[in-house]
Write an enzyme that holds these catalytic residues in place. Structure first.
Site: not given
Ligand code: PLP
Length: 387
Positions: A76-77, A151, A181, A239, A327
């Site tokens: 997702g990142t 999230n 999310q 890949t 923290c």
């Molecule tokens: N965006 C949101 C709202 C998330 O909660 C997260 C992961 O916690 C991400 C992006 C990142 O996704 P990933 O863990 O697949 O990199």
């Protein structure tokens, strides 16, 4: 899994949720003889290519997109980076800046910071303040990123008014939504219909970790952030993770088919959990308006209790959860989401996020209802963490 399977109550599904059996089966079938690289031309490669093509069609259908609009990513990142950074560096135009909500995930916020973007205020529930958004929009904006569901606190953002504003005030900009999310709990095909780019991540809905996708459509023309062999129409080189893509697809299919029933069941469990804790723990505060949240999110604050110490006691007692604070250098740092929502920083470090998932059970809730009030009482009484 639910506590019956592991003896523990796993209530951290927003961090990651167990692999669905449908995803595991789809992946196992691709971890043996069916091993090809989809970019090749021989039979073994073509068979792998066919798997990826079928997955692309299924993912497109589930998300209300066309197959040619699906870009498989490594997380997702990565999908968020491609959308935000990529669009600011678009080869199709003069580039521009990013405008993002203050409660976005760091995968979006850090990209906005990297391009000197603008961060827009959110309301008391964590949804973007539309007046602040209007003020931040102009001709120089290349991408606006507003998450579908938060999230930490679970608040759902209606994208319709956001899309309207973007169209009116930032005519060059495209709209990206981080649906990482939201995807487990909302019909993305409907909720994100107005977005030009939509990011998802498999491990939040029962697929494998390290796989994601970005829908790229409309006027969105992001520049790739990962360069190489030109896979995924040049937008994401590397890949293909064929088994991962098959797992993502199977999990998305199961999620979509079962969503209505799961939302109903999990929503009832969440309400029992939240109401039970609010009744059992003196001065407990619920964060955000529950009516605006996804069905899985229970976010509470227990004034006078540090979440780190609470999480330790909960873990010891078999309840796995998380907090909206980290923290850093010995001091508790309040979550940027809670601070943006206007929660007092001293209270923000007393938060607990209990997040349910597709396989959560009544036993998980029972366990949390038994353990959390006791742990809070112990910390408030000064017994704290055993030394
Ligand atoms: N965006 C949101 C709202 C998330 O909660 C997260 C992961 O916690 C991400 C992006 C990142 O996704 P990933 O863990 O697949 O990199």
């Amino acid at each position: 899994m639910g506590s019956s399977a592991t003896g523990r109550a796993y209530l951290d599904h927003a961090a990651t949720t167990p692999l669905r059996p449908e995803a595991r089966d789809a992946m196992l079938g691709l971890l043996g003889e069916r091993f090809g690289n989809p970019s090749g031309s021989h039979l073994t490669a073509r068979r792998a290519r066919a798997v990826v093509d079928e997955c692309r069609e299924a993912v497109a259908e589930a998300l209300g997109a066309q197959p040619g609009e699906v870009v498989f990513t490594g997380s997702g990142t990565e999908a968020d980076n491609l959308a935000v950074l990529g669009q600011c560096r678009s080869p199709a135009g003069p580039g521009g800046t990013a405008v993002v909500g203050a409660a976005e995930h760091d995968a979006v916020l850090e990209c906005a910071r990297a391009v000197g973007g603008r961060v827009v205020a959110v309301d008391a529930d964590g949804a973007v303040d539309l007046d602040a958004l209007a003020d931040a929009l102009d001709e120089s904006v290349a991408v606006v990123s507003v998450m579908l569901a938060n999230n930490e606190v679970g608040t759902v953002q209606s994208l319709e008014p956001v899309a309207e504003l973007v169209a009116r005030r930032a005519p060059r900009a495209v709209l990206h939504t981080d649906a990482v999310q939201g995807c487990a709990w909302l019909d993305v095909a409907v909720a994100a219909a107005r977005a030009d780019m939509v990011a998802i991540s498999a491990h939040k809905f029962g697929g494998p970790q390290g796989t994601g996708a970005l829908i790229v459509r409309g006027r969105a023309r992001p520049a790739p952030v990962i360069l190489g062999g030109g896979q995924e129409r040049g937008l994401r080189s590397g890949t293909h993770n064929v088994a991962g893509i098959a797992g993502l697809t199977a999990a998305l299919r199961a999620t979509t088919e079962q969503r209505a029933a799961t939302v109903e069941r999990v929503g009832r469990l969440r309400d029992r959990l939240a109401d039970g804790l609010l009744a059992a723990v003196p001065d407990a505060v619920e964060t955000g308006d529950r009516a605006r949240k996804v069905a899985s999110n229970c976010h509470l604050r227990f004034p006078g209790v540090e979440s780190e110490a609470l999480l330790f006691l909960l873990d010891e007692a078999g309840v796995e959860a998380s907090a909206g604070s980290a923290c850093a250098s010995g001091a508790m740092e309040p979550s940027h989401v809670l601070v943006a929502m206007g929660v007092d920083p001293a209270e923000a470090v007393s938060s607990l996020r209990l997040s349910l998932g597709w396989c959560s059970t009544g036993a998980d809730v029972d366990r949390a209802l038994e353990v959390v009030p006791e742990a809070v009482a112990r910390l408030r009484a000064g017994a704290g963490v055993a030394s």
